[in-house]
Scaffold this motif. Structure first.
Motif, short mmCIF file in Angstrom:
data_model
loop_
_atom_site.label_atom_id
_atom_site.label_comp_id
_atom_site.label_asym_id
_atom_site.label_seq_id
_atom_site.Cartn_x
_atom_site.Cartn_y
_atom_site.Cartn_z
N SER A 50 -5.65 6.85 1.43
CA SER A 50 -6.69 6.72 0.66
C SER A 50 -8.55 6.21 1.34
N ARG A 65 1.09 -7.01 -0.42
CA ARG A 65 1.82 -6.76 -2.00
C ARG A 65 3.41 -7.49 -1.69
N GLU A 70 3.48 -3.67 2.59
CA GLU A 70 3.10 -2.25 2.54
C GLU A 70 2.61 -2.32 3.81
N LYS A 72 0.17 -0.30 6.99
CA LYS A 72 -0.80 0.54 6.63
C LYS A 72 -1.54 1.14 8.25
N ILE A 134 -1.42 4.85 3.73
CA ILE A 134 0.32 3.80 3.13
C ILE A 134 1.13 4.24 2.83
N HIS A 138 1.08 3.04 -4.56
CA HIS A 138 0.69 1.86 -4.84
C HIS A 138 1.43 1.43 -6.25
N ASP A 143 0.31 -6.72 -6.17
CA ASP A 143 -0.79 -6.94 -5.50
C ASP A 143 -0.44 -8.40 -5.86
#
Length: 183
Positions: A50, A65, A70, A72, A134, A138, A143
């Motif tokens: 992203s 998360r 998550e 990254k 990631i 998603h 979130d």
């Protein structure tokens, strides 16, 4: 490219490329599976890339998360950002530590943020492009957002905030976010 451990956040790494510069500009490798593998990470685990573009003073985060978390890789591909990681893994030796970095398009350094850590950044230049790689697709239902100005974290954001999302602006304190995450 070399990998350097981040002492304040267990399992976090900075991946520093070796740019080749000449009169045209520069070229550098921003991801190398062998280097990633050399620190015990699976380079094939990253499933989504992203990009965000932010103006000077924009703040994004602090994001986390729930569930499995998550991991990254974060890199400022253009401009400069003040990047922050908060270790929220209860079993981590660096639990609740905060680490900050300046990432820039000039250096192309990539930060590895382990799953279970909150992440956020503020744009320091008029335009700052931030690239994310990631390790899970998603899922908005997972979130978690934490107040960027939580006094317990006392993050020294370098600029006044010029803009942020409504979700970030209304984020709960660290204590409330952690309580909600456990339920």
């Amino acid at each position: 490219m070399k990998a350097t451990e981040v002492p304040a956040i267990d399992g976090a790494y900075l991946f520093e490329p070796t740019p080749y510069a000449d009169e045209r500009g520069f070229f550098c490798r921003t991801f190398d599976s062998d280097v990633v593998r050399s620190v015990g990470l699976d380079p094939d685990a990253f499933v989504q890339d992203s990009l965000s573009r932010s103006a000077r003073g924009v703040l994004r985060g602090l994001h986390l998360r729930s569930g499995d978390g998550e991991a990254k890789l974060v890199r400022c591909s253009y401009g400069r950002i003040f990047d922050v990681v908060v270790d929220l893994r209860k079993d981590s030796p660096t639990y609740r530590n905060v680490a900050s970095f300046e990432l820039s398009g000039e250096t192309q350094v990539t930060l590895y943020v382990p799953a279970g850590c909150a992440h956020g950044f503020q744009a320091l230049t008029q335009t700052a492009d931030t690239a994310y790689r990631i390790d899970r697709p998603h899922d908005p239902a997972e979130d978690v957002t934490i107040a960027f100005d939580d006094p317990e974290l006392a993050i020294p954001w370098p600029l006044p905030v010029t803009s942020m999302s409504r979700r970030d602006r209304e984020a709960p304190s660290l204590a409330k976010a952690l309580l909600h995450q456990e339920s």
